[in-house]
Design a protein around this motif. Structure first.
Motif, PDB file in Angstrom:
ATOM      1  N   GLN A 134       5.287   6.028  -4.527  1.00 21.63           N
ATOM      2  CA  GLN A 134       5.785   6.033  -5.905  1.00 21.63           C
ATOM      3  C   GLN A 134       5.918   7.451  -6.443  1.00 21.63           C
ATOM      4  O   GLN A 134       5.323   8.373  -5.905  1.00 21.63           O
ATOM      5  CB  GLN A 134       4.762   5.325  -6.817  1.00 21.63           C
ATOM      6  CG  GLN A 134       4.681   3.846  -6.663  1.00 21.63           C
ATOM      7  CD  GLN A 134       5.737   3.147  -7.472  1.00 21.63           C
ATOM      8  OE1 GLN A 134       5.942   3.468  -8.616  1.00 21.63           O
ATOM      9  NE2 GLN A 134       6.425   2.220  -6.850  1.00 21.63           N
ATOM     10  N   ARG A 135       6.635   7.550  -7.541  1.00 19.59           N
ATOM     11  CA  ARG A 135       6.793   8.875  -8.149  1.00 19.59           C
ATOM     12  C   ARG A 135       5.433   9.440  -8.568  1.00 19.59           C
ATOM     13  O   ARG A 135       5.134  10.594  -8.359  1.00 19.59           O
ATOM     14  CB  ARG A 135       7.712   8.783  -9.367  1.00 19.59           C
ATOM     15  CG  ARG A 135       8.240  10.135  -9.755  1.00 19.59           C
ATOM     16  CD  ARG A 135       9.197  10.073 -10.893  1.00 19.59           C
ATOM     17  NE  ARG A 135       9.587  11.427 -11.243  1.00 19.59           N
ATOM     18  CZ  ARG A 135       8.803  12.252 -11.919  1.00 19.59           C
ATOM     19  NH1 ARG A 135       7.627  11.846 -12.302  1.00 19.59           N
ATOM     20  NH2 ARG A 135       9.203  13.468 -12.187  1.00 19.59           N
ATOM     21  N   GLN A 136       4.566   8.574  -9.147  1.00 22.46           N
ATOM     22  CA  GLN A 136       3.239   9.063  -9.547  1.00 22.46           C
ATOM     23  C   GLN A 136       2.196   8.718  -8.480  1.00 22.46           C
ATOM     24  O   GLN A 136       1.030   8.539  -8.787  1.00 22.46           O
ATOM     25  CB  GLN A 136       2.841   8.514 -10.920  1.00 22.46           C
ATOM     26  CG  GLN A 136       2.523   7.032 -10.971  1.00 22.46           C
ATOM     27  CD  GLN A 136       3.755   6.182 -11.205  1.00 22.46           C
ATOM     28  OE1 GLN A 136       4.840   6.529 -10.760  1.00 22.46           O
ATOM     29  NE2 GLN A 136       3.605   5.069 -11.877  1.00 22.46           N
ATOM     30  N   GLY A 137       2.646   8.633  -7.220  1.00 24.94           N
ATOM     31  CA  GLY A 137       1.762   8.203  -6.142  1.00 24.94           C
ATOM     32  C   GLY A 137       0.953   9.322  -5.522  1.00 24.94           C
ATOM     33  O   GLY A 137       1.048  10.487  -5.901  1.00 24.94           O
ATOM     34  N   LEU A 138       0.172   8.907  -4.511  1.00 28.13           N
ATOM     35  CA  LEU A 138      -0.759   9.829  -3.869  1.00 28.13           C
ATOM     36  C   LEU A 138      -0.043  10.958  -3.122  1.00 28.13           C
ATOM     37  O   LEU A 138      -0.498  12.098  -3.121  1.00 28.13           O
ATOM     38  CB  LEU A 138      -1.634   9.032  -2.893  1.00 28.13           C
ATOM     39  CG  LEU A 138      -2.872   9.722  -2.350  1.00 28.13           C
ATOM     40  CD1 LEU A 138      -3.794  10.103  -3.476  1.00 28.13           C
ATOM     41  CD2 LEU A 138      -3.590   8.786  -1.384  1.00 28.13           C
ATOM     42  N   ILE A 154       0.848  -1.202   0.000  1.00 28.79           N
ATOM     43  CA  ILE A 154       0.000   0.000   0.000  1.00 28.79           C
ATOM     44  C   ILE A 154       0.879   1.246   0.000  1.00 28.79           C
ATOM     45  O   ILE A 154       0.707   2.169  -0.798  1.00 28.79           O
ATOM     46  CB  ILE A 154      -0.934   0.024   1.234  1.00 28.79           C
ATOM     47  CG1 ILE A 154      -2.068  -0.984   1.068  1.00 28.79           C
ATOM     48  CG2 ILE A 154      -1.512   1.418   1.455  1.00 28.79           C
ATOM     49  CD1 ILE A 154      -3.003  -1.045   2.262  1.00 28.79           C
ATOM     50  N   PRO A 156       7.120  16.427  -8.051  1.00 30.13           N
ATOM     51  CA  PRO A 156       7.129  15.013  -7.679  1.00 30.13           C
ATOM     52  C   PRO A 156       8.537  14.542  -7.297  1.00 30.13           C
ATOM     53  O   PRO A 156       9.518  14.986  -7.894  1.00 30.13           O
ATOM     54  CB  PRO A 156       6.662  14.300  -8.954  1.00 30.13           C
ATOM     55  CG  PRO A 156       5.902  15.303  -9.697  1.00 30.13           C
ATOM     56  CD  PRO A 156       6.486  16.636  -9.354  1.00 30.13           C
ATOM     57  N   ASN A 189       2.905  12.400  -3.761  1.00 25.95           N
ATOM     58  CA  ASN A 189       3.355  13.410  -4.720  1.00 25.95           C
ATOM     59  C   ASN A 189       2.178  14.188  -5.278  1.00 25.95           C
ATOM     60  O   ASN A 189       2.274  15.385  -5.515  1.00 25.95           O
ATOM     61  CB  ASN A 189       4.125  12.737  -5.852  1.00 25.95           C
ATOM     62  CG  ASN A 189       5.558  12.493  -5.455  1.00 25.95           C
ATOM     63  OD1 ASN A 189       6.101  13.172  -4.591  1.00 25.95           O
ATOM     64  ND2 ASN A 189       6.172  11.500  -6.066  1.00 25.95           N
ATOM     65  N   PHE A 190       1.066  13.506  -5.499  1.00 23.93           N
ATOM     66  CA  PHE A 190      -0.141  14.162  -6.008  1.00 23.93           C
ATOM     67  C   PHE A 190      -0.606  15.225  -5.018  1.00 23.93           C
ATOM     68  O   PHE A 190      -0.916  16.362  -5.409  1.00 23.93           O
ATOM     69  CB  PHE A 190      -1.219  13.109  -6.238  1.00 23.93           C
ATOM     70  CG  PHE A 190      -2.516  13.680  -6.718  1.00 23.93           C
ATOM     71  CD1 PHE A 190      -2.560  14.585  -7.771  1.00 23.93           C
ATOM     72  CD2 PHE A 190      -3.720  13.296  -6.127  1.00 23.93           C
ATOM     73  CE1 PHE A 190      -3.764  15.098  -8.225  1.00 23.93           C
ATOM     74  CE2 PHE A 190      -4.919  13.807  -6.563  1.00 23.93           C
ATOM     75  CZ  PHE A 190      -4.939  14.718  -7.616  1.00 23.93           C
ATOM     76  N   TYR A 217       1.801  18.075  -4.993  1.00 28.04           N
ATOM     77  CA  TYR A 217       1.728  18.767  -6.284  1.00 28.04           C
ATOM     78  C   TYR A 217       0.693  19.876  -6.230  1.00 28.04           C
ATOM     79  O   TYR A 217       0.853  20.933  -6.836  1.00 28.04           O
ATOM     80  CB  TYR A 217       1.361  17.726  -7.336  1.00 28.04           C
ATOM     81  CG  TYR A 217       1.292  18.228  -8.750  1.00 28.04           C
ATOM     82  CD1 TYR A 217       2.453  18.557  -9.446  1.00 28.04           C
ATOM     83  CD2 TYR A 217       0.070  18.344  -9.401  1.00 28.04           C
ATOM     84  CE1 TYR A 217       2.388  18.992 -10.751  1.00 28.04           C
ATOM     85  CE2 TYR A 217       0.000  18.773 -10.714  1.00 28.04           C
ATOM     86  CZ  TYR A 217       1.168  19.113 -11.384  1.00 28.04           C
ATOM     87  OH  TYR A 217       1.096  19.540 -12.673  1.00 28.04           O
ATOM     88  N   LYS A 220       4.180   1.464  -0.597  1.00 37.25           N
ATOM     89  CA  LYS A 220       5.087   1.530  -1.741  1.00 37.25           C
ATOM     90  C   LYS A 220       4.363   2.220  -2.896  1.00 37.25           C
ATOM     91  O   LYS A 220       4.937   3.023  -3.621  1.00 37.25           O
ATOM     92  CB  LYS A 220       5.490   0.115  -2.133  1.00 37.25           C
ATOM     93  CG  LYS A 220       6.748   0.028  -2.954  1.00 37.25           C
ATOM     94  CD  LYS A 220       7.121  -1.427  -3.163  1.00 37.25           C
ATOM     95  CE  LYS A 220       8.327  -1.544  -4.074  1.00 37.25           C
ATOM     96  NZ  LYS A 220       8.688  -2.943  -4.303  1.00 37.25           N
ATOM     97  N   TRP A 221       3.091   1.892  -3.033  1.00 41.20           N
ATOM     98  CA  TRP A 221       2.295   2.474  -4.099  1.00 41.20           C
ATOM     99  C   TRP A 221       2.061   3.965  -3.874  1.00 41.20           C
ATOM    100  O   TRP A 221       2.093   4.764  -4.809  1.00 41.20           O
ATOM    101  CB  TRP A 221       0.970   1.716  -4.222  1.00 41.20           C
ATOM    102  CG  TRP A 221       0.077   2.253  -5.283  1.00 41.20           C
ATOM    103  CD1 TRP A 221      -1.173   2.755  -5.113  1.00 41.20           C
ATOM    104  CD2 TRP A 221       0.369   2.368  -6.675  1.00 41.20           C
ATOM    105  NE1 TRP A 221      -1.675   3.169  -6.308  1.00 41.20           N
ATOM    106  CE2 TRP A 221      -0.753   2.943  -7.293  1.00 41.20           C
ATOM    107  CE3 TRP A 221       1.478   2.044  -7.453  1.00 41.20           C
ATOM    108  CZ2 TRP A 221      -0.800   3.208  -8.649  1.00 41.20           C
ATOM    109  CZ3 TRP A 221       1.430   2.310  -8.817  1.00 41.20           C
ATOM    110  CH2 TRP A 221       0.294   2.876  -9.394  1.00 41.20           C
ATOM    111  N   ILE A 222       1.855   4.340  -2.609  1.00 39.13           N
ATOM    112  CA  ILE A 222       1.596   5.756  -2.317  1.00 39.13           C
ATOM    113  C   ILE A 222       2.859   6.603  -2.465  1.00 39.13           C
ATOM    114  O   ILE A 222       2.802   7.755  -2.883  1.00 39.13           O
ATOM    115  CB  ILE A 222       0.987   5.884  -0.908  1.00 39.13           C
ATOM    116  CG1 ILE A 222      -0.468   5.461  -0.991  1.00 39.13           C
ATOM    117  CG2 ILE A 222       1.118   7.295  -0.356  1.00 39.13           C
ATOM    118  CD1 ILE A 222      -1.170   5.435   0.295  1.00 39.13           C
TER     119      ILE A 222
END
Lengths: 350, 342
Positions: B175-179, B169, B191, B181-182, B185, B171-173
């Motif tokens: 990530q570079r395009q993860g939550l 969970i 990011p 960074n979002f 942003y 690792k996914w958050i």
């Protein structure tokens, strides 16, 4: 709005607001977002296509770009909302892009090619759930096998745990014998022996028994839980001895007493232990990782971690399988949370 | 006249149908056990009931505990004890061989000392943050809340998730395009790849383990808070005592036994941290999140130059720390019991 805010801000007893009330609400609402948000985000992401997963900034819902087959073109073309020179917008299909200009056609009238600046067009998108993220790992990878291995380990280990632990607890609570306090002491002393301290010798024992690369090698070391014996014994101590004496008068054998009288009366404690055991065994990771090295034997947890550690991680599959791995625990949480919270509050076990 | 017995419902019938083979099995077991009971007497049956558990327990817990010491005094890469040669205290000496004792990088087993250092800082930071957040959560959940069991469930939810799921969970958050960074942003932050930064991964392992386990400790503390007699608070209110004073003079002293248990439990668990970190960072980047259990695992099994004896020696040193912590916990428990008796 006025009614809603009055409802949310209402205080018991009509007292005025205090700074601690604000802290409470910030903490609770923040907690709600931080605790549930990541799991919900994962669940939403698991329905996205690889292309949508690579997007930044990401969208919350899974979108796919719409395509259409247009007469005269072999491949399906991507649809865009294009701004026309007269200011209106029109749905057009893109044939090709040359630099900053896209050549597009109207799907309804494919004869005429329209040139549009790429800044004047936005892709047409619709919400679509990529269910193949779920079906492909089961049909084309070994995930169905992993799921079965996990279920087998969880169910078998829990059943053996319940039987073996309840027998031991029965002996330790209803019999007077020499060495009883020694047995209790040994069990209590090893309550805290963690796997990380004994994993090297345990591995050698498992492999000398021929249980390396065998699901029983995962199951057996976990079933004699001291915690299980401990809670069951505490519960059985509350069963009156008169019941057992009466059964002995009626010529019941000791096994019958255990099976017909003591076990049914211990049902609440057995239920708590069963729930914990299911969660423990389903979630086990380090020991299966050591014992299982053949792909077809992996449990879900091991399979997931191995796949996610590979160089070209296929996140869309990993996310979907993570959700599958989460489901049993979420179900336990929804339906049996009360048992677990009282169990932890009462005994401090996890 | 007797009341007519109600006919069994469908579920009851289904249940008895499912249980029939189990009952048959139990009856079959009963036949040989009756013979055993005749020979051994009622008291002897205790041994029979205890035997399976003790056998499994002996083979898979006690025996490994004992031969771990033997292991730590042997060398080589073989796993079977008979194929290993005795080397005495060499493995321990290897762990402690350093050119300069103030610099862990000068030791022969610098990975071990890196893991010890990482684990130490992890334990110190994670446990103190854990206690602080769990205490705040428990205090808030102990207030007069609407839908309290719902809020309790919110904070408890991650506790049941498997460490692998927790790791994935986050690792996914991260990530570079993860939550994460979002979210940043939105405030104009570019990011960032959090999991390739040595400092941020360390912070991430602390944060993630907090997220996963805080609810457990909050729950124990909440049980402690609810056990504090209400009349104490009523008396304090009648005297017009300030809330801060009530906290320092009533809540905290009466919660102390639970708080100490939670501290020790959290310490014991934090020392052994492995699963979620292994999935999240794999100990990296470099060795920035290499913790003790992973060092033992890799030295014993995973690395090409595996050395089970060295891993055993390291695990015994870790075990000693855990024994000390457990003894402290037992000591606290005993003191609490004595207080309860008085």
């Amino acid at each position: 709005m006025g009614v809603a805010s009055r409802f949310i801000l209402r205080r018991r007893g009509g007292k005025s607001w205090h700074w601690t009330d604000i802290v409470t609400w910030v903490w609770l609402v923040g907690g709600l977002i931080i605790m549930f948000g990541p799991a919900v985000w994962l669940a939403f992401s698991s329905f996205k296509t690889p292309a949508a997963l690579a997007e930044f900034p990401p969208s919350i819902l899974p979108y796919v770009t719409s395509q259409a087959t247009v007469q005269g073109y072999d491949k399906p073309l991507q649809l865009f909302d294009a701004k026309m020179p007269d200011g209106s917008t029109k749905v057009l299909a893109e044939v090709r892009r040359i630099g900053l200009v896209a050549q597009m056609v109207d799907p309804k009238a494919p004869g005429e090619i329209v040139r549009v600046n790429i800044n004047d067009r936005t892709p047409v998108r619709s919400v679509s759930f990529a269910t193949e993220n779920y079906t492909t790992p089961f049909t084309q990878f070994d995930f169905l096998q992993y799921l079965w291995n996990s279920v087998f380990v969880t169910v078998t280990a829990t059943l053996i745990t319940l039987i073996v632990n309840s027998m031991a607890a029965f002996a330790l609570s209803k019999y007077e014998f020499r060495g009883r306090s020694l047995a209790m002491l040994v069990i209590l002393a090893t309550l805290m022996v963690p796997l990380s301290v004994i994993m090297v010798p345990l591995y050698s024992i498992i492999s000398s028994l021929g249980l390396f690369n065998n699901l029983w090698g995962v199951i057996l070391p976990t079933v004699a839980t001291p915690t299980g014996v401990f809670i069951l014994r505490q519960y059985m101590l509350t069963i009156p001895d008169e019941l057992i004496d009466a059964a002995r008068m009626d010529k019941a054998s000791e096994w019958q007493i255990y099976w017909r009288i003591v076990l049914p009366l211990t049902a609440p404690a057995l239920a708590v232990l069963a729930i914990f055991s299911v969660v423990w065994r389903w979630n086990d990771f380090l020991w299966p990782l050591i014992v299982l090295s053949r792909r077809e034997l992996y449990t879900l947890q091991v399979g997931l971690s191995i796949y996610s550690g590979e160089l070209n991680v296929q996140w869309h599959f990993i996310l979907a399988m993570t959700v599958v791995t989460m489901i049993p625990v979420v179900l336990v949480f929804i339906f049996l949370q009360r048992f677990i919270t009282t169990g932890i509050a009462g005994t401090g076990l996890k | 006249m007797t009341a007519p017995t109600p006919s069994p419902t469908l579920t009851e019938r289904l249940g008895s149908l499912l249980m029939a083979p189990v009952h048959l099995l139990m009856r079959a077991i009963d036949i040989p056990l009756r013979a055993v009971q005749k020979a051994a007497g009622i008291g002897g049956m205790a041994t029979v009931f205890l035997a399976p558990n003790m056998l499994i327990f002996g083979i898979f817990v006690l025996l490994p505990l004992v031969i771990n010491f033997v292991y730590s005094m042997t060398g080589g890469t073989a796993f079977f004890l008979t194929e290993r040669q005795f080397v005495g205290a060499d493995q321990y000496a290897r762990l402690f061989q350093c050119a300069n004792y103030l610099d862990p990088m000068s030791c022969q087993e610098d990975a071990f000392w890196t893991a010890v250092g990482n684990t130490f800082w992890f334990v110190v930071l994670q446990v103190s943050l854990m206690i602080l957040t769990a205490l705040i959560t428990a205090l808030i959940l102990n207030r007069d809340l609407a839908a309290r069991s719902f809020w309790r469930a919110v904070f408890f939810f991650p506790v049941l998730l498997s460490p692998v799921v927790v790791g994935l969970i986050w690792k996914w958050i991260l990530q570079r395009q993860g939550l994460l960074n979002f979210g940043l942003y939105q405030f104009g932050v570019e990011p960032y790849t959090w999991l390739t930064d040595r400092n941020w991964t360390f912070v991430a392992t602390i944060g993630v383990s907090l997220w996963a386990h805080m609810g457990f400790y909050a729950l124990i503390l909440l049980a402690g808070l609810q056990a504090i007699p209400k009349d104490l608070y009523e008396a304090a209110e009648m005297d017009g005592t300030k809330p801060a004073r009530v906290f320092w003079r009533i809540t905290l002293p009466l919660l102390m036994p639970n708080l100490l248990v939670v501290v020790v439990l959290a310490l014991i668990r934090a020392v052994q941290i492995f699963d979620e970190v292994y999935v999240l960072t794999g100990g990296g980047p470099g060795t920035s999140t290499l913790y003790l259990t992973q060092y033992i695992y890799e030295t014993g099994f995973a690395s090409a130059l595996r050395n089970p004896g060295l891993a055993a020696a390291a695990s015994i040193l870790m075990g000693l720390v855990l024994v000390v912590l457990t003894l402290i916990q037992l000591g606290i428990g005993q003191r609490g019991e004595k207080k309860g008796k008085r």
